[in-house]
Motif scaffolding. Structure first.
Motif, PDB file in Angstrom:
ATOM      1  N   VAL A  97      45.787  24.873 121.905  1.00  0.00           N
ATOM      2  CA  VAL A  97      44.842  25.542 121.004  1.00  0.00           C
ATOM      3  C   VAL A  97      43.462  25.638 121.653  1.00  0.00           C
ATOM      4  N   ALA A  98      43.031  24.560 122.311  1.00  0.00           N
ATOM      5  CA  ALA A  98      41.728  24.565 122.978  1.00  0.00           C
ATOM      6  C   ALA A  98      41.696  25.609 124.092  1.00  0.00           C
ATOM      7  N   ALA A  99      42.790  25.720 124.850  1.00  0.00           N
ATOM      8  CA  ALA A  99      42.854  26.714 125.925  1.00  0.00           C
ATOM      9  C   ALA A  99      42.790  28.131 125.364  1.00  0.00           C
ATOM     10  N   LEU A 100      43.481  28.368 124.235  1.00  0.00           N
ATOM     11  CA  LEU A 100      43.438  29.694 123.607  1.00  0.00           C
ATOM     12  C   LEU A 100      42.032  30.017 123.112  1.00  0.00           C
ATOM     13  N   LEU A 101      41.367  29.022 122.513  1.00  0.00           N
ATOM     14  CA  LEU A 101      40.007  29.245 122.021  1.00  0.00           C
ATOM     15  C   LEU A 101      39.060  29.551 123.176  1.00  0.00           C
ATOM     16  N   LEU A 102      39.196  28.813 124.273  1.00  0.00           N
ATOM     17  CA  LEU A 102      38.335  29.059 125.433  1.00  0.00           C
ATOM     18  C   LEU A 102      38.597  30.439 126.023  1.00  0.00           C
TER      19      LEU A 102
ATOM     20  N   ALA B  60      39.727  33.056 124.374  1.00  0.00           N
ATOM     21  CA  ALA B  60      39.173  34.037 123.442  1.00  0.00           C
ATOM     22  C   ALA B  60      37.652  34.119 123.577  1.00  0.00           C
ATOM     23  N   LEU B  61      37.014  32.962 123.763  1.00  0.00           N
ATOM     24  CA  LEU B  61      35.558  32.930 123.920  1.00  0.00           C
ATOM     25  C   LEU B  61      35.142  33.625 125.216  1.00  0.00           C
ATOM     26  N   ALA B  62      35.905  33.397 126.283  1.00  0.00           N
ATOM     27  CA  ALA B  62      35.605  34.054 127.555  1.00  0.00           C
ATOM     28  C   ALA B  62      35.775  35.569 127.447  1.00  0.00           C
ATOM     29  N   ALA B  63      36.819  35.991 126.756  1.00  0.00           N
ATOM     30  CA  ALA B  63      37.034  37.429 126.567  1.00  0.00           C
ATOM     31  C   ALA B  63      35.908  38.049 125.738  1.00  0.00           C
ATOM     32  N   LYS B  64      35.480  37.334 124.703  1.00  0.00           N
ATOM     33  CA  LYS B  64      34.372  37.807 123.875  1.00  0.00           C
ATOM     34  C   LYS B  64      33.093  37.922 124.701  1.00  0.00           C
TER      35      LYS B  64
ATOM     36  N   HIS C 142      33.274  40.925 126.992  1.00  0.00           N
ATOM     37  CA  HIS C 142      33.089  42.149 126.205  1.00  0.00           C
ATOM     38  C   HIS C 142      31.619  42.343 125.853  1.00  0.00           C
ATOM     39  N   ASP C 143      30.955  41.287 125.378  1.00  0.00           N
ATOM     40  CA  ASP C 143      29.557  41.401 124.981  1.00  0.00           C
ATOM     41  C   ASP C 143      28.663  41.723 126.174  1.00  0.00           C
ATOM     42  N   THR C 144      29.034  41.215 127.334  1.00  0.00           N
ATOM     43  CA  THR C 144      28.231  41.437 128.535  1.00  0.00           C
ATOM     44  C   THR C 144      28.371  42.858 129.060  1.00  0.00           C
TER      45      THR C 144
ATOM     46  N   PHE D 268      26.327  36.175 131.817  1.00  0.00           N
ATOM     47  CA  PHE D 268      27.087  36.695 130.677  1.00  0.00           C
ATOM     48  C   PHE D 268      26.248  36.611 129.414  1.00  0.00           C
ATOM     49  N   ARG D 269      26.668  37.404 128.429  1.00  0.00           N
ATOM     50  CA  ARG D 269      26.132  37.352 127.072  1.00  0.00           C
ATOM     51  C   ARG D 269      27.221  36.814 126.136  1.00  0.00           C
ATOM     52  N   LEU D 270      26.784  36.340 124.986  1.00  0.00           N
ATOM     53  CA  LEU D 270      27.729  35.909 123.961  1.00  0.00           C
ATOM     54  C   LEU D 270      27.063  36.052 122.597  1.00  0.00           C
ATOM     55  N   PHE D 271      27.659  36.859 121.748  1.00  0.00           N
ATOM     56  CA  PHE D 271      27.134  37.167 120.411  1.00  0.00           C
ATOM     57  C   PHE D 271      25.771  37.877 120.465  1.00  0.00           C
ATOM     58  N   THR D 272      25.437  38.432 121.601  1.00  0.00           N
ATOM     59  CA  THR D 272      24.349  39.407 121.715  1.00  0.00           C
ATOM     60  C   THR D 272      24.879  40.532 122.587  1.00  0.00           C
TER      61      THR D 272
END
Length: 287
Positions: free
Chosen positions: A23-28, A30-34, A37-39, A271-275
């Protein structure tokens, strides 16, 4: 029997640990993909209409495209990506393009650094009806602000550093960088006053805004709107001594108006995240 129960509990803990790790690997992931994308998303276009009381009633509206914080470097903003963004800006048909500094980047985590000439070159294709006007940022001073000014002038940009120029009915003042201590607000305002009363002030940092003594429109960057933000808004770091107060978007205070853009590139972390990267299209009108 007790041994069997103990080994069963151990196997249960191992299974739980493996599931938790998955689960932690999937969350990481997903966060990296996000973050990627944001960047790398195309800059969003934010629009505003601003009424200036001193703008001549018989003058047509004037469109300003505001961009900032290019930080040309790999992997996120090489010159080829900046060239595509220049095309996006040109498609808006602005009268003026204002760039609020930080053209270059020397961040340690970049996969590639570019010379000042390489970083600036795509901007030569900007095609505003009047002019491209720029001010230096802190990263420009930290590298070689003289070289950056020369390269910008070579491509036809108007470089302002505590000075002003008039374009049609509008006076544009340009502050040198406040973050590195080069801004001279009184000198800039005096230069603006000599040219006219319909005024826009361009600054790399938004922090001089509280010290502006009269109503005008100020445009800034520098903060990246936090660059790495919280999902619910805001950011742990804004590089502003006022925190979130002037860090992002439009602010009105005491008859003055400030627009702070999130900019295009990244600083420190690549990278950006949530901006998201953005540019502004601002229409100036008479009262």
């Amino acid at each position: 029997m007790p041994g069997t129960m103990g080994s069963g509990a151990t196997r249960g803990r191992k299974r739980f640990g493996k599931r938790l790790a998955a689960v932690a690997a999937l969350l990481l992931a997903a966060l990296a993909a996000k973050a990627w994308h944001d960047t790398m998303a195309d800059p969003g276009v934010r629009r505003a209409t601003v009424v200036l009381s001193a703008y001549p009633a018989d003058a047509p509206p004037l469109k300003i495209a505001l961009i900032s914080d290019l930080h040309v470097s790999g992997p996120d903003l090489p010159p080829s990506r900046l060239a595509r963004i220049v095309g996006q800006v040109n498609a808006l048909h602005p009268d003026l393009v204002l760039i609020a500094g930080d053209f270059v980047s020397d961040k340690q985590l970049a996969t590639r650094h570019y010379s000042t000439a390489e970083a600036v070159a795509p901007l030569a294709r900007l095609s505003p009806a009047m002019a491209t006007v720029v001010v230096p940022g802190n990263h420009d001073h930290w590298r070689d602000v003289g070289d950056i000014r020369r390269e910008l002038a070579r491509i036809g940009a108007v470089v302002l550093a505590n000075g002003a120029r008039r374009f049609g009915p509008l006076v544009v003042g340009g502050l040198d960088d406040d973050y590195t201590g080069h801004a001279d607000l009184p000198a800039t305002l005096a230069a603006m006053d000599r040219l006219g009363r319909a005024q826009v002030l361009l600054s790399h940092s938004p922090d001089p805004f509280p010290d502006v003594p009269r109503p005008l429109l100020m445009l800034a960057g520098h903060t990246h709107c936090g660059q790495v933000g919280y999902p619910w808004g805001g950011s742990p770091a804004t590089m502003s001594r006022y925190g979130d107060r002037y860090a992002c978007g439009m602010v009105r205070e005491h008859g003055k108006m400030l627009v702070t853009t999130a900019g295009l590139g990244t600083s420190v972390l690549p990278f950006r995240l949530f901006t998201m990267p953005e540019l502004w299209l601002i229409e100036i009108r008479a009262k």
